[in-house]
Design a protein around this motif. Structure first.
Motif, PDB file in Angstrom:
ATOM      1  N   GLN A  73       0.852  -1.198   0.000  1.00  0.00           N
ATOM      2  CA  GLN A  73       0.000   0.000   0.000  1.00  0.00           C
ATOM      3  C   GLN A  73       0.889   1.249   0.000  1.00  0.00           C
ATOM      4  O   GLN A  73       1.589   1.514   0.967  1.00  0.00           O
ATOM      5  N   LYS A  75       8.025  -8.111  12.528  1.00  0.00           N
ATOM      6  CA  LYS A  75       7.002  -7.049  12.515  1.00  0.00           C
ATOM      7  C   LYS A  75       6.752  -6.539  11.097  1.00  0.00           C
ATOM      8  O   LYS A  75       5.601  -6.304  10.702  1.00  0.00           O
ATOM      9  N   GLN A  79       4.637  -8.896   8.856  1.00  0.00           N
ATOM     10  CA  GLN A  79       3.185  -8.865   9.100  1.00  0.00           C
ATOM     11  C   GLN A  79       2.611  -7.452   9.003  1.00  0.00           C
ATOM     12  O   GLN A  79       1.453  -7.224   9.317  1.00  0.00           O
ATOM     13  N   HIS A  80       3.415  -6.477   8.535  1.00  0.00           N
ATOM     14  CA  HIS A  80       2.962  -5.081   8.544  1.00  0.00           C
ATOM     15  C   HIS A  80       1.715  -4.902   7.672  1.00  0.00           C
ATOM     16  O   HIS A  80       1.656  -5.458   6.558  1.00  0.00           O
ATOM     17  N   PRO A  81       0.727  -4.109   8.127  1.00  0.00           N
ATOM     18  CA  PRO A  81      -0.536  -3.946   7.367  1.00  0.00           C
ATOM     19  C   PRO A  81      -0.362  -3.358   5.963  1.00  0.00           C
ATOM     20  O   PRO A  81      -1.213  -3.554   5.097  1.00  0.00           O
ATOM     21  N   ARG A  82       0.766  -2.710   5.707  1.00  0.00           N
ATOM     22  CA  ARG A  82       0.968  -2.178   4.346  1.00  0.00           C
ATOM     23  C   ARG A  82       1.334  -3.284   3.358  1.00  0.00           C
ATOM     24  O   ARG A  82       1.402  -3.058   2.147  1.00  0.00           O
ATOM     25  N   PRO A  99      -0.413  -6.499   2.469  1.00  0.00           N
ATOM     26  CA  PRO A  99      -1.595  -7.354   2.665  1.00  0.00           C
ATOM     27  C   PRO A  99      -1.326  -8.833   2.419  1.00  0.00           C
ATOM     28  O   PRO A  99      -2.055  -9.678   2.926  1.00  0.00           O
ATOM     29  N   GLU A 100      -0.259  -9.153   1.634  1.00  0.00           N
ATOM     30  CA  GLU A 100       0.073 -10.577   1.441  1.00  0.00           C
ATOM     31  C   GLU A 100       1.325 -10.956   2.222  1.00  0.00           C
ATOM     32  O   GLU A 100       1.991 -11.945   1.898  1.00  0.00           O
ATOM     33  N   ARG A 101       1.690 -10.139   3.262  1.00  0.00           N
ATOM     34  CA  ARG A 101       2.913 -10.289   4.024  1.00  0.00           C
ATOM     35  C   ARG A 101       4.121 -10.048   3.102  1.00  0.00           C
ATOM     36  O   ARG A 101       3.959  -9.773   1.898  1.00  0.00           O
ATOM     37  N   ARG A 143       9.118 -14.532   4.657  1.00  0.00           N
ATOM     38  CA  ARG A 143       7.664 -14.685   4.807  1.00  0.00           C
ATOM     39  C   ARG A 143       7.328 -16.171   4.983  1.00  0.00           C
ATOM     40  O   ARG A 143       7.826 -16.999   4.242  1.00  0.00           O
TER      41      ARG A 143
END
Ligand SMILES: N[C@H](CCC[C@H](N)C(=O)O)C(=O)O
Length: 279
Positions: free
Chosen positions: A135, A182, A185-188, A190-192, A213
């Motif tokens: 993102q 961290k 798994q960051h929300p930016r 979305p597929e890790r 990942r």
């Protein structure tokens, strides 16, 4: 009903694999079964499980599927590609030294060399947020990423699978286990994402550690090495031919730093043992 599953254990510079031949019997393991096989205490143990399948398109020799230790299927695995080439040659599944193999990320070309190393054309790297599950509002060389109230500069590169690259002063002291987990798994993402910590030694050499990942830190990551070199080259910090120092040895990565060029990766592939396991 329980069945016996034959497998081959291999590694590329310590990034280790279970290789399954699914050329005559369709692959049907569940993510739970893959996690069991990958478990280093109750199963066989591996970073990824690699599957050899018949091609689904013309002009291709094999299909190559990749599953992380957590059971997730992913687009690409560079160290696995070298082991894949050695596997099909050693098993007399081909007599060719140049193989065209289809993956979720597209077709890659594997060249078995007389010295036992394997050179892989890993395809073109991709950087646009639209090409990577990341993102961002704009395209940039480095993006600010906030983690626990600190901002890190990351370069985002896809080799078919996503990589976030950070430049660090010394990989030995890098917070790979904590910060790597961290950012994975960051929300930016979305597929890790795979997270690479790159120390630049000079314009021809880097040291690299990768939190992968779906696995955690591995001893080596082939696509991570490609992504790190591409990130360094785009930033003007590396030349077109780079040696990537990893825990158990080195990879040679080449990229001509232009939008049409593909990335070449060369390195070893090792077979450790054959086995069967009851499932
Ligand atoms: N963990 C990676 C797949 C394996 C990559 C690595 N083992 C390599 O050699 O490229 C991912 O989830 O995209």
């Amino acid at each position: 009903m329980r069945t016996l599953l034959p497998f081959t254990k291999m590694h590329g510079l310590g990034n280790d694999f279970i290789v399954i031949n699914a050329l005559t019997k369709p692959f049907s393991l569940t993510p739970l079964q893959i996690r069991y096989l990958a478990n280093r205490h109750t199963g066989i143990g591996c970073d990824q499980l690699l599957v050899v399948e018949p091609p689904t398109q013309p002009m291709v020799d094999f299909r190559y599927r990749i599953f992380n230790a957590d059971g997730s299927e992913v687009q690409q695995c560079g160290n696995g590609a070298r082991c894949f080439a050695k596997y099909v040659r050693d098993k007399n599944l081909t007599t060719k030294n140049l193989l065209h193999v289809e993956t979720m990320a597209g077709i890659i070309h594997l060249h078995l060399r007389p010295d036992g190393n394997v050179t892989v054309n890993m395809g073109k790297p991709r950087f646009l947020p639209t090409e990577i599950p990341f993102q961002a509002e704009e395209t940039a060389l480095f993006y600010p990423l906030e983690v626990d109230d600190r901002v890190y500069q990351i370069s985002v590169v896809s080799m078919g699978n996503p990589h976030a690259i950070l430049i660090v002063d010394n990989v030995r002291d890098a917070p790979v286990q904590t910060l790597g987990a961290k950012i994975e798994q960051h929300p930016r993402f979305p597929e890790r994402v795979n997270v690479g910590f790159m120390q630049i030694l000079d314009k021809h050499q880097i040291r690299l550690r990768v939190f992968e990942r779906g696995v955690g830190e591995t001893f080596a990551c082939g696509t991570g090495a490609c992504a790190a070199v591409v990130a360094g080259q785009r930033a003007g910090l590396l030349n077109t031919s780079v040696i990537v120092q990893l825990h158990y040895g080195q990879l040679h990565i080449e990229w001509a730093v232009n939008d049409t060029a593909t990335v070449s990766m060369s390195g070893p592939a090792t077979c450790v043992f054959e086995g069967t396991i009851e499932l």
